[in-house]
Design a protein around this motif. Structure first.
Motif, PDB file in Angstrom:
ATOM      1  N   SER A  85       0.815  -1.216   0.000  1.00  0.00           N
ATOM      2  CA  SER A  85       0.000   0.000   0.000  1.00  0.00           C
ATOM      3  C   SER A  85       0.847   1.264   0.000  1.00  0.00           C
ATOM      4  CB  SER A  85      -0.942   0.000   1.213  1.00  0.00           C
ATOM      5  OG  SER A  85      -0.213  -0.087   2.412  1.00  0.00           O
ATOM      6  N   ILE A  86       2.159   1.158   0.275  1.00  0.00           N
ATOM      7  CA  ILE A  86       3.068   2.300   0.145  1.00  0.00           C
ATOM      8  C   ILE A  86       3.746   2.257  -1.227  1.00  0.00           C
ATOM      9  CG2 ILE A  86       5.248   3.276   0.987  1.00  0.00           C
ATOM     10  CD1 ILE A  86       4.309   2.699   3.805  1.00  0.00           C
ATOM     11  N   LYS A  87       4.106   1.042  -1.656  1.00  0.00           N
ATOM     12  CA  LYS A  87       4.769   0.863  -2.950  1.00  0.00           C
ATOM     13  C   LYS A  87       3.915   1.399  -4.101  1.00  0.00           C
ATOM     14  CE  LYS A  87       6.670  -3.177  -3.429  1.00  0.00           C
ATOM     15  NZ  LYS A  87       6.806  -4.621  -3.723  1.00  0.00           N
ATOM     16  N   GLN A  88       2.598   1.309  -3.968  1.00  0.00           N
ATOM     17  CA  GLN A  88       1.722   1.767  -5.055  1.00  0.00           C
ATOM     18  C   GLN A  88       1.713   3.288  -5.196  1.00  0.00           C
ATOM     19  OE1 GLN A  88      -2.218   0.393  -4.187  1.00  0.00           O
ATOM     20  NE2 GLN A  88      -2.561   1.836  -2.532  1.00  0.00           N
ATOM     21  N   HIS A  89       2.197   4.001  -4.154  1.00  0.00           N
ATOM     22  CA  HIS A  89       2.254   5.462  -4.206  1.00  0.00           C
ATOM     23  C   HIS A  89       3.650   5.982  -4.527  1.00  0.00           C
ATOM     24  CE1 HIS A  89      -1.822   5.820  -2.833  1.00  0.00           C
ATOM     25  NE2 HIS A  89      -1.569   5.176  -1.713  1.00  0.00           N
ATOM     26  N   THR A  90       4.693   5.286  -4.051  1.00  0.00           N
ATOM     27  CA  THR A  90       6.058   5.774  -4.263  1.00  0.00           C
ATOM     28  C   THR A  90       7.093   4.676  -4.063  1.00  0.00           C
ATOM     29  OG1 THR A  90       7.633   7.498  -3.639  1.00  0.00           O
ATOM     30  CG2 THR A  90       6.433   6.461  -1.856  1.00  0.00           C
ATOM     31  N   GLY A  91       8.245   4.875  -4.717  1.00  0.00           N
ATOM     32  CA  GLY A  91       9.398   4.012  -4.471  1.00  0.00           C
ATOM     33  C   GLY A  91      10.550   4.854  -3.958  1.00  0.00           C
ATOM     34  N   ASP A  92      10.226   6.093  -3.586  1.00  0.00           N
ATOM     35  CA  ASP A  92      11.230   7.075  -3.157  1.00  0.00           C
ATOM     36  C   ASP A  92      11.257   7.172  -1.641  1.00  0.00           C
ATOM     37  OD1 ASP A  92      13.014   9.197  -3.025  1.00  0.00           O
ATOM     38  OD2 ASP A  92      11.435  10.692  -3.233  1.00  0.00           O
ATOM     39  N   ILE A  93      12.409   6.905  -1.056  1.00  0.00           N
ATOM     40  CA  ILE A  93      12.543   6.917   0.403  1.00  0.00           C
ATOM     41  C   ILE A  93      12.315   8.312   0.976  1.00  0.00           C
ATOM     42  CG2 ILE A  93      15.047   7.248   0.328  1.00  0.00           C
ATOM     43  CD1 ILE A  93      13.034   5.248   2.923  1.00  0.00           C
ATOM     44  N   GLU A  94      12.705   9.359   0.236  1.00  0.00           N
ATOM     45  CA  GLU A  94      12.542  10.722   0.738  1.00  0.00           C
ATOM     46  C   GLU A  94      11.064  11.081   0.902  1.00  0.00           C
ATOM     47  OE1 GLU A  94      14.804  12.689   1.904  1.00  0.00           O
ATOM     48  OE2 GLU A  94      16.347  11.189   1.477  1.00  0.00           O
ATOM     49  N   THR A  95      10.230  10.576  -0.002  1.00  0.00           N
ATOM     50  CA  THR A  95       8.790  10.847   0.105  1.00  0.00           C
ATOM     51  C   THR A  95       8.216  10.193   1.359  1.00  0.00           C
ATOM     52  OG1 THR A  95       8.658  10.868  -2.312  1.00  0.00           O
ATOM     53  CG2 THR A  95       6.585  10.712  -1.116  1.00  0.00           C
ATOM     54  N   VAL A  96       8.683   8.976   1.666  1.00  0.00           N
ATOM     55  CA  VAL A  96       8.235   8.287   2.882  1.00  0.00           C
ATOM     56  C   VAL A  96       8.685   9.063   4.120  1.00  0.00           C
ATOM     57  CG1 VAL A  96       8.422   6.162   4.234  1.00  0.00           C
ATOM     58  CG2 VAL A  96       8.239   6.029   1.750  1.00  0.00           C
ATOM     59  N   ILE A  97       9.937   9.555   4.094  1.00  0.00           N
ATOM     60  CA  ILE A  97      10.456  10.329   5.230  1.00  0.00           C
ATOM     61  C   ILE A  97       9.645  11.612   5.415  1.00  0.00           C
ATOM     62  CG2 ILE A  97      12.447  11.637   6.071  1.00  0.00           C
ATOM     63  CD1 ILE A  97      12.745   8.604   6.303  1.00  0.00           C
ATOM     64  N   ASP A  98       9.340  12.305   4.292  1.00  0.00           N
ATOM     65  CA  ASP A  98       8.541  13.536   4.385  1.00  0.00           C
ATOM     66  C   ASP A  98       7.158  13.244   4.975  1.00  0.00           C
ATOM     67  OD1 ASP A  98      10.575  14.999   3.315  1.00  0.00           O
ATOM     68  OD2 ASP A  98       9.788  15.016   1.264  1.00  0.00           O
ATOM     69  N   ALA A  99       6.570  12.106   4.579  1.00  0.00           N
ATOM     70  CA  ALA A  99       5.256  11.725   5.107  1.00  0.00           C
ATOM     71  C   ALA A  99       5.339  11.469   6.605  1.00  0.00           C
ATOM     72  CB  ALA A  99       4.742  10.490   4.383  1.00  0.00           C
ATOM     73  N   ALA A 100       6.394  10.786   7.035  1.00  0.00           N
ATOM     74  CA  ALA A 100       6.563  10.499   8.470  1.00  0.00           C
ATOM     75  C   ALA A 100       6.773  11.789   9.262  1.00  0.00           C
ATOM     76  CB  ALA A 100       7.742   9.549   8.671  1.00  0.00           C
ATOM     77  N   LYS A 101       7.561  12.713   8.693  1.00  0.00           N
ATOM     78  CA  LYS A 101       7.826  13.982   9.383  1.00  0.00           C
ATOM     79  C   LYS A 101       6.576  14.850   9.479  1.00  0.00           C
ATOM     80  CE  LYS A 101      12.788  14.363   8.420  1.00  0.00           C
ATOM     81  NZ  LYS A 101      13.849  15.103   7.686  1.00  0.00           N
ATOM     82  N   SER A 102       5.620  14.609   8.576  1.00  0.00           N
ATOM     83  CA  SER A 102       4.376  15.389   8.633  1.00  0.00           C
ATOM     84  C   SER A 102       3.509  14.983   9.820  1.00  0.00           C
ATOM     85  CB  SER A 102       3.589  15.225   7.326  1.00  0.00           C
ATOM     86  OG  SER A 102       3.028  13.926   7.226  1.00  0.00           O
ATOM     87  N   LEU A 103       3.767  13.788  10.383  1.00  0.00           N
ATOM     88  CA  LEU A 103       2.998  13.301  11.539  1.00  0.00           C
ATOM     89  C   LEU A 103       3.756  13.629  12.821  1.00  0.00           C
ATOM     90  CD1 LEU A 103       2.060   9.829   9.994  1.00  0.00           C
ATOM     91  CD2 LEU A 103       0.547  11.796  10.226  1.00  0.00           C
ATOM     92  N   THR A 104       3.982  14.913  13.071  1.00  0.00           N
ATOM     93  CA  THR A 104       4.856  15.362  14.162  1.00  0.00           C
ATOM     94  C   THR A 104       4.364  14.945  15.545  1.00  0.00           C
ATOM     95  OG1 THR A 104       3.697  17.483  14.096  1.00  0.00           O
ATOM     96  CG2 THR A 104       5.768  17.327  12.885  1.00  0.00           C
ATOM     97  N   ASP A 105       3.049  14.788  15.707  1.00  0.00           N
ATOM     98  CA  ASP A 105       2.499  14.414  17.019  1.00  0.00           C
ATOM     99  C   ASP A 105       2.520  12.904  17.259  1.00  0.00           C
ATOM    100  OD1 ASP A 105       1.970  17.052  17.575  1.00  0.00           O
ATOM    101  OD2 ASP A 105      -0.065  16.967  16.751  1.00  0.00           O
ATOM    102  N   PHE A 106       2.878  12.158  16.224  1.00  0.00           N
ATOM    103  CA  PHE A 106       2.766  10.688  16.325  1.00  0.00           C
ATOM    104  C   PHE A 106       4.085   9.951  16.075  1.00  0.00           C
ATOM    105  CE2 PHE A 106       1.194   6.623  14.229  1.00  0.00           C
ATOM    106  CZ  PHE A 106       0.941   5.987  15.430  1.00  0.00           C
ATOM    107  N   LEU A 107       4.857  10.390  15.064  1.00  0.00           N
ATOM    108  CA  LEU A 107       6.079   9.676  14.675  1.00  0.00           C
ATOM    109  C   LEU A 107       7.318  10.550  14.836  1.00  0.00           C
ATOM    110  CD1 LEU A 107       4.898   7.842  11.418  1.00  0.00           C
ATOM    111  CD2 LEU A 107       5.023   6.923  13.742  1.00  0.00           C
ATOM    112  N   VAL A 108       8.452   9.870  14.987  1.00  0.00           N
ATOM    113  CA  VAL A 108       9.756  10.542  15.089  1.00  0.00           C
ATOM    114  C   VAL A 108      10.690   9.925  14.057  1.00  0.00           C
ATOM    115  CG1 VAL A 108      11.735  10.998  16.570  1.00  0.00           C
ATOM    116  CG2 VAL A 108       9.439  10.968  17.554  1.00  0.00           C
ATOM    117  N   VAL A 109      11.449  10.776  13.335  1.00  0.00           N
ATOM    118  CA  VAL A 109      12.425  10.307  12.348  1.00  0.00           C
ATOM    119  C   VAL A 109      13.816  10.726  12.816  1.00  0.00           C
ATOM    120  CG1 VAL A 109      13.151  10.356   9.933  1.00  0.00           C
ATOM    121  CG2 VAL A 109      10.725  10.592  10.502  1.00  0.00           C
TER     122      VAL A 109
END
Length: 406
Positions: A85-109
């Motif tokens: 379900s992530i592969k179907q949207h992107t194969g770019d690690i930076e996009t995944v990192i940006d998505a994780a950083k957008s969840l500032t109240d929930f996730l830490v990178v």
């Protein structure tokens, strides 16, 4: 250069410049919008994968985030690129990192591009979903597939509150072969997992469950509201009551088995004691032998001991014209798969198991590798010794039965 020359000579060059600037701005805005939408979708998937409802049942995420008392470890973000379900949207690690950083109240990178929860889920919280959940049975099934989807079920229960998880239940399909050692070559006859016709519906808050229970599980059955899917009336109870009923059923079965065992033991105890003490020569038993070929065994580690069985392993792995046998005992985390003959596909299967492309009982294994050299020889020696011991025990039991008949 011709275009530049004409632009420089054009009396409308200021208007042309403005037009170019507008087009460039619109193009950039569209790209940024598409990227933002992609990040938003990936962030939604990350919220699900790292969230409490999924962590309670996702063995791969549990192992990846597990610490002594909680699930607060970090997961390498590159591993998330293997999730469908992530592969179907992107194969770019930076996009995944940006998505994780957008969840500032929930996730830490961290600086190593590893993702963890800001507030870890404790192991003591694994059963917190029970007072939030309903057990729903009699879901429609057609041709060994669920005739309805998660969205259909969710839509029925969203009137009572926020539904955080719908977990469909599966069971091993009926066996079709006479002997698991000699699997039918036709893959359609191999045992697979099939729908159990049930699911667990989890709400976000206890009062949402209570609201649903008032309507769907009232004390007065005349006040009961019925829910149907494709003409089938759903059977609904609280998950806590379902678990209690299952425990009670198992206890009754255990007592019955124990009672039967005691009766059998009393009968056996009446055998002549002198006959038991009599020493007899060892029985002559034909030895088990096998002409094994190298490169035919995949060692599996980190299996889901709650869900995994031989049938689910066979259902996940298949090679045309190559019979397989799952060397596995229920409740274990390690096992192996044997193939009847070597082929290049065996290594491909091991790689897909490692990447998570192939899952067993809906869970990714920890490691999978093709045995070689001394490890492979040790595996086969252990297997042959086990088979010979089994043959010896059977021969001894048969001998005892013959003596009783005399």
């Amino acid at each position: 250069w011709t275009i530049v020359f004409r632009w420089c000579r054009s009396p409308h060059k200021e208007q042309l410049y403005v037009l170019f600037q507008v087009k460039f701005t619109l193009s950039t805005s569209r790209i940024m919008s598409e990227k933002g939408e992609k990040i938003s979708k990936i962030a939604e998937r990350l919220s699900f994968f790292f969230g409490d409802p999924n962590l309670r049942s996702d063995r791969f995420m549990q192992k990846a985030l597990e610490r002594e008392d909680d699930f607060g470890a970090s997961l390498d973000a590159t591993k998330l690129l293997n999730f469908h379900s992530i592969k179907q949207h992107t194969g770019d690690i930076e996009t995944v990192i940006d998505a994780a950083k957008s969840l500032t109240d929930f996730l830490v990178v961290n600086e190593k591009n590893e993702i963890s929860r800001k507030v870890p889920m404790k192991k003591s919280q694994l059963d917190d979903n029970i007072p939030l959940s309903l057990h729903v049975s009699n879901l429609p099934v057609e041709n060994q597939k669920y005739a309805v989807g998660v969205a259909d079920i969710k839509a029925l229960f969203e009137t009572y509150g926020n539904v955080t998880l719908i977990r469909l239940k599966w069971k091993p399909a009926a066996k079709t072969g006479d002997d698991e050692e000699h699997q039918d070559k036709d893959s359609k006859n191999r045992r697979k997992m099939e729908p159990a016709g049930a699911c667990v519906v989890e709400f976000e808050k206890p009062d949402e469950l209570d609201k649903a229970a008032v309507d769907l599980i009232p004390e007065d059955k005349n006040d009961k509201k019925t829910l149907t899917l494709k003409g089938e009336e759903l059977q609904i109870i609280k998950l806590s009551n379902y678990i209690d009923a299952r425990k009670m059923s198992k206890q009754k079965k255990h007592k019955k088995d124990k009672s039967d065992s005691n009766e059998s033991g009393t009968a056996t105890g009446n055998i002549n004691k002198d006959e038991k003490k009599r020493k007899e020569p060892p029985l002559a038993v034909e030895k088990f032998e096998i002409d094994w070929k190298p490169g035919c065994v995949i060692e599996l580690k980190g299996l889901d001991k709650e869900k995994c069985d031989r049938e689910s392993i066979k259902a996940a792995i298949e090679i045309e014209d190559n019979s397989i046998y799952a060397d596995y005992s229920r409740g274990q985390t390690n096992g192996a798969v044997r193939f009847s003959k070597p082929c290049v596909e065996i290594k491909d299967i091991a790689e897909k198991l490692n990447s998570g492309e192939i899952k067993i009982a809906e869970s990714k294994v920890e490691t999978a590798r093709v045995l070689e050299g001394e490890e492979e020889q040790t595996y086969w020696k252990t297997f042959i010794d086990f088979k010979n011991k089994k043959l010896q025990l059977r021969a001894e039991e048969a001998s005892k039965k013959n003596k009783r008949r005399r």
